[in-house]
Design an enzyme around this catalytic site. Structure first.
Site, short mmCIF file in Angstrom:
data_model
loop_
_atom_site.label_atom_id
_atom_site.label_comp_id
_atom_site.label_asym_id
_atom_site.label_seq_id
_atom_site.Cartn_x
_atom_site.Cartn_y
_atom_site.Cartn_z
N ARG A 38 71.02 -17.36 -72.88
CA ARG A 38 71.97 -17.11 -71.67
C ARG A 38 72.98 -16.59 -71.24
O ARG A 38 73.85 -16.92 -71.65
CB ARG A 38 71.72 -18.45 -71.72
CG ARG A 38 71.39 -18.98 -70.19
CD ARG A 38 71.85 -21.22 -69.11
NE ARG A 38 71.79 -20.70 -68.22
CZ ARG A 38 72.54 -22.08 -67.55
NH1 ARG A 38 72.62 -22.54 -68.01
NH2 ARG A 38 72.13 -22.09 -66.26
N ASP A 95 69.37 -15.71 -66.41
CA ASP A 95 69.44 -16.93 -65.29
C ASP A 95 68.97 -16.71 -64.15
O ASP A 95 68.72 -17.13 -63.79
CB ASP A 95 70.72 -17.81 -65.01
CG ASP A 95 71.41 -19.50 -65.16
OD1 ASP A 95 69.69 -19.60 -66.27
OD2 ASP A 95 71.64 -19.87 -65.16
N HIS A 155 65.60 -28.70 -59.12
CA HIS A 155 66.87 -28.34 -60.00
C HIS A 155 67.55 -29.52 -60.08
O HIS A 155 68.49 -28.76 -59.31
CB HIS A 155 66.80 -27.28 -60.45
CG HIS A 155 67.94 -27.85 -61.91
ND1 HIS A 155 67.28 -27.10 -63.08
CD2 HIS A 155 69.36 -27.75 -62.01
CE1 HIS A 155 68.57 -26.82 -64.03
NE2 HIS A 155 68.94 -27.53 -63.18
N LEU A 156 67.60 -30.42 -59.52
CA LEU A 156 68.93 -31.53 -59.21
C LEU A 156 70.04 -32.34 -59.99
O LEU A 156 69.37 -32.48 -61.33
CB LEU A 156 67.69 -32.94 -58.57
CG LEU A 156 67.34 -32.10 -57.10
CD1 LEU A 156 66.73 -33.55 -56.74
CD2 LEU A 156 67.87 -31.52 -56.22
N ASN A 158 74.80 -32.54 -61.18
CA ASN A 158 75.53 -31.57 -60.81
C ASN A 158 76.39 -30.07 -60.32
O ASN A 158 76.76 -29.80 -59.17
CB ASN A 158 76.42 -31.61 -61.92
CG ASN A 158 77.98 -31.97 -61.51
OD1 ASN A 158 78.33 -32.43 -60.29
ND2 ASN A 158 78.81 -30.62 -62.23
N GLY A 159 74.92 -29.03 -61.28
CA GLY A 159 74.50 -28.04 -60.18
C GLY A 159 73.55 -28.60 -59.26
O GLY A 159 72.40 -28.22 -60.22
N ASP A 230 79.85 -37.24 -60.89
CA ASP A 230 78.78 -37.88 -61.31
C ASP A 230 77.74 -38.80 -60.23
O ASP A 230 78.70 -39.66 -60.16
CB ASP A 230 78.83 -38.58 -62.86
CG ASP A 230 78.56 -38.79 -63.48
OD1 ASP A 230 77.19 -39.15 -63.00
OD2 ASP A 230 78.29 -39.49 -64.79
#
Length: 377
Positions: A38, A95, A155-156, A158-159, A230
């Site tokens: 990646r 990415d 896309h939910l 922490n990032g 978190d």
């Protein structure tokens, strides 16, 4: 345990674990047909995955300025794997590649065009592997025509990033030149007024690196809540009455919803909204609203191994909204008259008790998740 002073020792430990006689997954490295890497930033040079060659490595190196913390480390991993597994093909998965189909109106910033021409300052987007897979899987799962589809992927976690995908191609996404742009995230600020950087720098006596550290590592829901990055901790704190935590969640949710609305407008409709939550046990919810078939709306609730499809007309939707009003009143203690139990397949919601079950197993939801489930039921 063993010391890992460089990537080479670390990767060697991984390979040793893979081929361990007792616990390994393979008997020898001869079983490895290829190695995937990646790579965070491919710039404008890569719109798809590719076999790594000397030319590819050089092109990735030229993108190092765009991802100084990630690309050099990615290249170290590639070089070490090539050394430890000579002759095994190495593949780069970028990415940024999925978002290379964005049109100029979506990726250009309102800056002098010379900055784009000279330095390639533009919006690139990230989490592309996730957005690509999820958008395709949602279309496949719902039986839509991939060449006539409009999908919003969220896309939910922490990032976080959101993308608008038309006919399988990304036309816009929330992250930009770096992953700092977009919605509020775990520790990243997301979109802000750029002048804030100068304002904070003067007030806090910070240089550019200091301000960027605040925006990347001390902001987002961590900075807003003062609790954690978190979401599980923040939801727990909000449940316990922590006002800052509740406001952090509200700010996050608001921006996600705002982008969904914006992308619905940008695509002139939407077929699927696919939400991926990475911090909670709330069943994934997919909403399919086909713009060319406005007299029918499909809601699909996918929890664990259970898939419940509930088609209904607009008239039925209005009737259900009236039911929702009664349910919300009951949950808020404002009414005592509403259906007490809702069932659909294995899903059962006991409104009086405030509990939801999947079969015999209770779903341990926060109050926010419970209310959302009630609204979707």
């Amino acid at each position: 345990e063993a010391p890992m002073p460089t990537h080479k020792e670390a990767i060697q430990m991984v390979l040793d674990a893979l081929t361990n006689e007792k616990t390994g997954a393979i008997s020898s490295l001869k079983e490895v047909n290829a190695v995937g890497h990646r790579v965070v930033h491919g710039g404008e040079k890569f719109a798809s995955s590719c076999i790594i060659t000397d030319e590819v490595i050089k092109a990735v190196e030229e993108c190092n300025d765009l991802a100084p913390l990630h690309n050099p480390a990615n290249l170290i991993g590639i070089n070490v794997c090539s050394e430890l597994m000579p002759g095994v093909p190495q593949v780069a998965v970028f990415d940024t590649a999925f978002h290379q189909t964005m049109p100029p109106k979506a990726y250009l910033y309102g800056l002098p065009l010379d900055y784009y021409k000279k330095y390639k300052v533009r919006r690139y987007g990230f989490h592309g592997t996730s957005h690509s897979f999820v958008s395709k899987r949602a279309v496949e799962f719902l039986g839509l025509d991939k060449d006539n589809s409009k999908v919003i992927v969220c896309h939910l976690g922490n990032g976080s990033s959101i993308s608008a995908v038309v006919n399988g191609k990304c036309i816009d996404t929330t992250m930009g030149l770096t992953p700092l742009e977009g919605v509020v995230m775990g520790t990243r600020s997301g979109n802000i007024d750029p002048a804030i950087m100068e304002f904070i720098a003067k007030k806090e006596n910070l240089d550019i690196a200091g301000v960027m550290n605040v925006l990347n590592k001390k902001s987002g829901v961590l900075g807003l809540s003062g609790v954690s990055s978190d979401f599980r901790d923040i939801e727990e704190a909000a449940e316990a009455g922590n006002d800052r935590a509740a406001k952090a969640l509200a700010a996050y949710n608001y921006r996600v919803v705002k982008y969904i609305g914006a992308y619905t407008a940008a695509m002139d409709g939407v077929d699927v909204i696919r939400k991926i939550r990475t911090w909670s046990n709330l069943p994934i919810i997919v909403i399919s609203a086909r713009s060319e078939d406005t007299d029918k709306i499909d809601a699909l609730d996918a929890g664990a191994d259970d898939y419940l499809t509930k088609p209904f007309s607009v008239e039925e939707l209005l009737a259900r909204l009236r039911v929702v009003e009664r349910r919300m009143a009951l949950m808020n203690g404002e009414a005592q008259t509403a259906e007490s139990v809702y069932t659909n397949g294995r899903l059962r919601i006991d409104f009086a008790a405030g509990c939801a079950y999947m079969g015999d197993k209770e779903l341990h939801l926060t109050s926010t998740e419970y209310k959302l489930l009630c609204l979707m039921a």
